[in-house]
Motif scaffolding. Structure first.
Motif, PDB file in Angstrom:
ATOM      1  N   ALA A 175      46.379  15.623 -34.874  1.00  0.00           N
ATOM      2  CA  ALA A 175      46.043  16.837 -34.121  1.00  0.00           C
ATOM      3  C   ALA A 175      46.417  18.092 -34.895  1.00  0.00           C
ATOM      4  O   ALA A 175      45.616  19.035 -35.006  1.00  0.00           O
ATOM      5  CB  ALA A 175      46.747  16.812 -32.770  1.00  0.00           C
ATOM      6  N   SER A 178      44.261  18.559 -37.937  1.00  0.00           N
ATOM      7  CA  SER A 178      42.924  19.009 -37.548  1.00  0.00           C
ATOM      8  C   SER A 178      42.909  20.515 -37.341  1.00  0.00           C
ATOM      9  O   SER A 178      41.954  21.207 -37.747  1.00  0.00           O
ATOM     10  CB  SER A 178      42.504  18.301 -36.252  1.00  0.00           C
ATOM     11  OG  SER A 178      41.283  18.819 -35.763  1.00  0.00           O
ATOM     12  N   GLU A 179      43.965  21.041 -36.746  1.00  0.00           N
ATOM     13  CA  GLU A 179      44.034  22.478 -36.489  1.00  0.00           C
ATOM     14  C   GLU A 179      44.191  23.305 -37.756  1.00  0.00           C
ATOM     15  O   GLU A 179      43.593  24.376 -37.885  1.00  0.00           O
ATOM     16  CB  GLU A 179      45.208  22.783 -35.547  1.00  0.00           C
ATOM     17  CG  GLU A 179      44.986  22.323 -34.124  1.00  0.00           C
ATOM     18  CD  GLU A 179      46.210  22.555 -33.255  1.00  0.00           C
ATOM     19  OE1 GLU A 179      46.054  22.526 -32.024  1.00  0.00           O
ATOM     20  OE2 GLU A 179      47.320  22.764 -33.797  1.00  0.00           O
ATOM     21  N   ALA A 187      39.352  15.684 -31.095  1.00  0.00           N
ATOM     22  CA  ALA A 187      39.594  16.278 -29.773  1.00  0.00           C
ATOM     23  C   ALA A 187      41.045  16.112 -29.340  1.00  0.00           C
ATOM     24  O   ALA A 187      41.460  16.692 -28.333  1.00  0.00           O
ATOM     25  CB  ALA A 187      38.663  15.640 -28.737  1.00  0.00           C
ATOM     26  N   ALA A 189      43.587  17.404 -30.690  1.00  0.00           N
ATOM     27  CA  ALA A 189      44.287  18.685 -30.804  1.00  0.00           C
ATOM     28  C   ALA A 189      44.188  19.480 -29.502  1.00  0.00           C
ATOM     29  O   ALA A 189      45.206  19.919 -28.940  1.00  0.00           O
ATOM     30  CB  ALA A 189      43.714  19.490 -31.970  1.00  0.00           C
ATOM     31  N   ARG A 190      42.997  19.665 -29.014  1.00  0.00           N
ATOM     32  CA  ARG A 190      42.804  20.418 -27.776  1.00  0.00           C
ATOM     33  C   ARG A 190      43.429  19.708 -26.589  1.00  0.00           C
ATOM     34  O   ARG A 190      44.097  20.328 -25.748  1.00  0.00           O
ATOM     35  CB  ARG A 190      41.304  20.623 -27.534  1.00  0.00           C
ATOM     36  CG  ARG A 190      40.966  21.232 -26.168  1.00  0.00           C
ATOM     37  CD  ARG A 190      39.462  21.253 -25.922  1.00  0.00           C
ATOM     38  NE  ARG A 190      38.840  19.972 -26.170  1.00  0.00           N
ATOM     39  CZ  ARG A 190      38.871  18.945 -25.315  1.00  0.00           C
ATOM     40  NH1 ARG A 190      39.532  19.045 -24.169  1.00  0.00           N
ATOM     41  NH2 ARG A 190      38.261  17.808 -25.617  1.00  0.00           N
ATOM     42  N   ALA A 191      43.239  18.391 -26.516  1.00  0.00           N
ATOM     43  CA  ALA A 191      43.723  17.639 -25.359  1.00  0.00           C
ATOM     44  C   ALA A 191      45.254  17.645 -25.289  1.00  0.00           C
ATOM     45  O   ALA A 191      45.830  17.770 -24.203  1.00  0.00           O
ATOM     46  CB  ALA A 191      43.200  16.203 -25.414  1.00  0.00           C
ATOM     47  N   ALA A 193      47.283  19.941 -26.572  1.00  0.00           N
ATOM     48  CA  ALA A 193      47.692  21.307 -26.212  1.00  0.00           C
ATOM     49  C   ALA A 193      47.526  21.549 -24.714  1.00  0.00           C
ATOM     50  O   ALA A 193      48.432  22.077 -24.041  1.00  0.00           O
ATOM     51  CB  ALA A 193      46.883  22.315 -27.017  1.00  0.00           C
ATOM     52  N   GLU A 194      46.391  21.146 -24.162  1.00  0.00           N
ATOM     53  CA  GLU A 194      46.133  21.353 -22.744  1.00  0.00           C
ATOM     54  C   GLU A 194      47.094  20.538 -21.879  1.00  0.00           C
ATOM     55  O   GLU A 194      47.551  21.011 -20.825  1.00  0.00           O
ATOM     56  CB  GLU A 194      44.687  20.973 -22.421  1.00  0.00           C
ATOM     57  CG  GLU A 194      43.658  21.949 -23.002  1.00  0.00           C
ATOM     58  CD  GLU A 194      42.231  21.546 -22.665  1.00  0.00           C
ATOM     59  OE1 GLU A 194      42.041  20.435 -22.112  1.00  0.00           O
ATOM     60  OE2 GLU A 194      41.311  22.328 -22.979  1.00  0.00           O
ATOM     61  N   PRO A 199      49.185  26.640 -26.376  1.00  0.00           N
ATOM     62  CA  PRO A 199      47.928  27.055 -27.012  1.00  0.00           C
ATOM     63  C   PRO A 199      47.407  26.128 -28.098  1.00  0.00           C
ATOM     64  O   PRO A 199      46.224  26.206 -28.452  1.00  0.00           O
ATOM     65  CB  PRO A 199      48.276  28.434 -27.605  1.00  0.00           C
ATOM     66  CG  PRO A 199      49.759  28.442 -27.728  1.00  0.00           C
ATOM     67  CD  PRO A 199      50.271  27.608 -26.592  1.00  0.00           C
ATOM     68  N   SER A 200      48.245  25.266 -28.665  1.00  0.00           N
ATOM     69  CA  SER A 200      47.797  24.407 -29.756  1.00  0.00           C
ATOM     70  C   SER A 200      48.733  23.211 -29.893  1.00  0.00           C
ATOM     71  O   SER A 200      49.854  23.210 -29.361  1.00  0.00           O
ATOM     72  CB  SER A 200      47.772  25.187 -31.080  1.00  0.00           C
ATOM     73  OG  SER A 200      49.099  25.559 -31.454  1.00  0.00           O
ATOM     74  N   ASP A 233      36.056   9.989 -29.088  1.00  0.00           N
ATOM     75  CA  ASP A 233      36.622  10.631 -30.267  1.00  0.00           C
ATOM     76  C   ASP A 233      36.928   9.575 -31.334  1.00  0.00           C
ATOM     77  O   ASP A 233      37.638   8.599 -31.084  1.00  0.00           O
ATOM     78  CB  ASP A 233      37.898  11.383 -29.898  1.00  0.00           C
ATOM     79  CG  ASP A 233      38.504  12.103 -31.082  1.00  0.00           C
ATOM     80  OD1 ASP A 233      38.004  13.191 -31.416  1.00  0.00           O
ATOM     81  OD2 ASP A 233      39.453  11.569 -31.673  1.00  0.00           O
TER      82      ASP A 233
END
Length: 339
Positions: A175, A178-179, A187, A189-191, A193-194, A199-200, A233
């Motif tokens: 993750a 990837s950022e 995905a 990274a976003r998942a 963070a959420e 934010p990341s 993913d």
């Protein structure tokens, strides 16, 4: 002749001490569950065997109180059956055995690695292979003549990978890369963070490093990993495939060492990651086993692992099938804690 003390509660004190949690249960000689308690993880490799075993005392007292003996004076029960994580080397088992014997909990006691408890929970006799994939990963095999197949299970130092901690750490690795551009898109990274409301993924790493986010919460990433994999993913799917491959490699090596590849043999699967029975992992494991060890009989244990410790204790006491059936009936409707 040395006089053996009379236990207050004839039966078994079963202890299943894992990396993430510890279960203690007092079991009557007839298989009745008399009292239980649950606590945190067991880490003798960090604090020493004597201190880790001493840390079990409040749980033993809680289970004794639930069984009607809040202030036990004397030996509590007939036998202590302890299945302990991090009892990986003979020297560790010896040290933990000595520490356990110093407490007045049982007339006798035995210590084995917790994976042997999983094996006993999933079989009716001393023959088979077990792979635990929970917070960590390990594998054992056992024959009726007492021969075993084991792995050091000391993490990366001894070639181990996976379990909840390994999956979470590798998910974070992908993750963050990837950022920042060092890795391909995922995905995860976003998942991730959420999931943590940050934010990341990089911010998640910083929060853990600074102590703002307890590192113990990283195990939650395993659920995120499977959710992202279900959406297709590629990175998440690759990690689950790698975990399935590792589980089967362990099982097949153990089967080979015990000359069981050509014999129908139970392969017991347990620990939170496997006991969740997620098809993406379990179907993969079963397909790989079918290809490399077609006579293996995979079976997933979903009962709490302390069941295995209790069954081993009843075996030690020579309890019959009725006691074992009563014990299984009390536990097998319960679900394990997820990794």
């Amino acid at each position: 002749m040395t006089h053996q003390p009379e236990p207050l509660l004839p039966g078994v004190l079963a202890i299943d001490a894992g990396n993430s949690k510890t279960d203690v249960a007092l079991i009557g000689a007839d298989g009745t569950v008399l009292g239980t308690a649950r606590g945190g993880g067991f880490a003798p490799h960090r604090i020493g065997g004597a201190a880790a075993v001493a840390g079990l005392a409040p749980l033993v007292e809680e289970a004794a109180a639930a069984a009607g003996h809040p202030a036990a004076d004397g030996v509590l029960t007939s036998h202590v059956s302890a299945c302990l994580a991090n009892a990986d080397l003979p020297v560790e088992e010896q040290a933990l055995s000595a520490a356990l014997a110093s407490h007045p909990w049982g007339v006798s006691s035995t210590v084995v690695n917790d994976t042997f408890g999983l094996l006993r929970a999933g079989t009716d006799g001393p023959c088979g292979v077990a792979v635990v994939c929970g917070a960590g990963i390990n594998c054992v095999g056992l024959l009726p003549d007492g021969r075993t197949a084991r792995f050091p299970a000391l993490g990366e130092l001894t070639g181990d990978w996976g379990g909840g901690s390994g999956l979470a750490a590798t998910s974070m690795w992908h993750a963050v890369r990837s950022e920042d551009g060092r890795g391909g898109p995922t995905a995860l990274a976003r998942a991730i963070a959420e999931h943590f409301g940050l934010p990341s993924a990089g911010a998640v790493a910083e929060a853990v490093h600074l102590g703002h986010l307890p590192s113990a919460r990283l195990h939650e990433i395993v659920r995120v990993l499977f959710a992202v994999a279900e959406e297709g993913d590629a990175t998440a799917l690759e990690l689950i495939d790698r975990q399935a491959d590792e589980i089967v490699r362990l099982a097949v090596v153990a089967l080979k060492r015990l000359d069981l590849l050509d014999t129908p043999t139970p392969v017991v699967l347990g620990g939170g990651v496997l006991a969740s029975r997620h098809p993406l992992l379990l179907d993969n494991v079963e397909a790989r086993l079918a290809g490399t060890a077609p006579l293996a009989e995979p079976r997933v244990v979903v009962a709490p692992p302390v069941l295995g410790a209790a069954l081993l204790g009843l075996d030690h006491l020579g309890a019959g099938p009725a006691a074992q059936a009563r014990l299984r009936a009390a536990y097998e409707a319960q679900r394990p804690v997820a990794a």
